[in-house]
Scaffold this motif. Sequence first.
Motif, PDB file in Angstrom:
ATOM      1  N   LYS A 131       0.847  -1.197   0.000  1.00  0.00           N
ATOM      2  CA  LYS A 131       0.000   0.000   0.000  1.00  0.00           C
ATOM      3  C   LYS A 131       0.879   1.242   0.000  1.00  0.00           C
ATOM      4  N   LEU A 132       0.349   2.301  -0.591  1.00  0.00           N
ATOM      5  CA  LEU A 132       1.018   3.601  -0.588  1.00  0.00           C
ATOM      6  C   LEU A 132       0.045   4.667  -0.105  1.00  0.00           C
ATOM      7  N   PRO A 167      -2.083   2.866 -14.816  1.00  0.00           N
ATOM      8  CA  PRO A 167      -2.226   3.887 -13.785  1.00  0.00           C
ATOM      9  C   PRO A 167      -3.312   3.550 -12.771  1.00  0.00           C
ATOM     10  N   THR A 168      -2.987   3.763 -11.499  1.00  0.00           N
ATOM     11  CA  THR A 168      -3.938   3.567 -10.410  1.00  0.00           C
ATOM     12  C   THR A 168      -4.292   4.931  -9.836  1.00  0.00           C
ATOM     13  N   PRO A 169      -5.576   5.269  -9.739  1.00  0.00           N
ATOM     14  CA  PRO A 169      -5.942   6.595  -9.223  1.00  0.00           C
ATOM     15  C   PRO A 169      -5.517   6.778  -7.767  1.00  0.00           C
ATOM     16  N   ILE A 170      -5.001   7.953  -7.471  1.00  0.00           N
ATOM     17  CA  ILE A 170      -4.789   8.395  -6.094  1.00  0.00           C
ATOM     18  C   ILE A 170      -6.025   9.179  -5.694  1.00  0.00           C
ATOM     19  N   ASP A 177      -5.910   8.975   0.404  1.00  0.00           N
ATOM     20  CA  ASP A 177      -6.365   7.680   0.886  1.00  0.00           C
ATOM     21  C   ASP A 177      -5.216   6.681   0.797  1.00  0.00           C
ATOM     22  N   GLU A 178      -5.331   5.575   1.538  1.00  0.00           N
ATOM     23  CA  GLU A 178      -4.393   4.469   1.361  1.00  0.00           C
ATOM     24  C   GLU A 178      -4.716   3.787   0.027  1.00  0.00           C
ATOM     25  N   ILE A 179      -3.697   3.627  -0.813  1.00  0.00           N
ATOM     26  CA  ILE A 179      -3.898   3.072  -2.143  1.00  0.00           C
ATOM     27  C   ILE A 179      -3.274   1.685  -2.205  1.00  0.00           C
ATOM     28  N   ALA A 180      -4.059   0.676  -2.507  1.00  0.00           N
ATOM     29  CA  ALA A 180      -3.512  -0.664  -2.686  1.00  0.00           C
ATOM     30  C   ALA A 180      -2.611  -0.664  -3.918  1.00  0.00           C
TER      31      ALA A 180
END
Length: 377
Positions: free
Chosen positions: A44-45, A70-73, A92-95
């Motif tokens: 997670k980031l 791309p993964t949305p932040i 938010d915490e991003i998986a």
Amino acid sequence: MPETFTKWVACWGNATSITDRKEATYAKDLTLRYPIRACFSGNKLRFHFSNLTGTEPVTISEAYVAKDVPTPITFGGRASAAIPAGEEILSDEIAFDVTAGETFDVSLYFADFTQMNAGTAITGPLSGGKYSYGNFAKSATLPDDLTRKTNWIYFLNTIDIYTEEKNFALVCFGDSITAQDWPDYLTLRCAREGFNNVSIIRRAVSGTRILREYSCITYAAYGLKGATRFPIEMNVAGARAVIVQHGINDIIHPVGVEVNKFRPWSDMPTADDLINGVRTLYIMHARKLGLKIYSGTLLPIYGWRTYNENRDIIRVAFNQWLRTAPDFDGCVDFDAAVRGHDDPKRFAGGFDSGDHLHPSAKAYEAMAECVPEELLK
């Protein structure tokens, strides 16, 4: 045995300060992209964004983290977020699965007019990014004809990774010497020598002083003084220790109002002034946070345009305290690593960038090499 991820640790970070006041201070329809080298593995980031030195809100229209897709932040589940003037926000915490050693990109898009007044300039083999005119935040590549490189890091302040318990952060706090290359070389040294459980977090602003700051637009980019910066910049998840290499600008800046109205002789500190500043502003706060604190000696300045013997006397006296004071957990003797053997007032051969204040790339590597292993294990 599979890795077990148990805590948040900062894996990348910079200071946020006042950007250089040029004719244009706003951007519109702009994409920023920053490549980030992952020092740890994790799943997670989370992302810290700062408008600390802005005077009006800034809106991030879209943000993504990407290796391939791309993964949305997001921010409270939303794609867009406003950063109030003078404040910082957390995503938010991003998986997002990350493997140590790989690189991922963080891309930000700003649709509307945006005050570009919160960021910092950094250099080094791992530092820098790109900007593009238009919305390319989700694009795998940026268009060559609309894209340029930049060493200014805007708004993106820190990235935390959810990682293993054994991992930790080491903070490097200072001015232009630290905003330039040695923290990157220290990161590369850690990878090369197998110090795989430490991240190097840079908190540095060119021109900044321990005791004072400028209010005029000519020198505004020299940044906030230590009393303001240190408590904010020590907000680092998983930090165990900080190296402080700060104070040379307090010594070299004053020239007298007859030369420069903003740089009076009354700003000139004694060695005791610098010592008291470090004790009350840095050491006391680091202890409150439970951090170990290591001093970093000031580098030679012979030949710098404001050099005189009195300034060097102050530097030498301050360095002597930095080397021997029991207040610290240890000393990183950068001065000894880069000064000349025959003439310690000067840089060693090949170690001067040419301005007699900032080291060469070779000298920055020597600075990274002189950091004791005890800080990296």
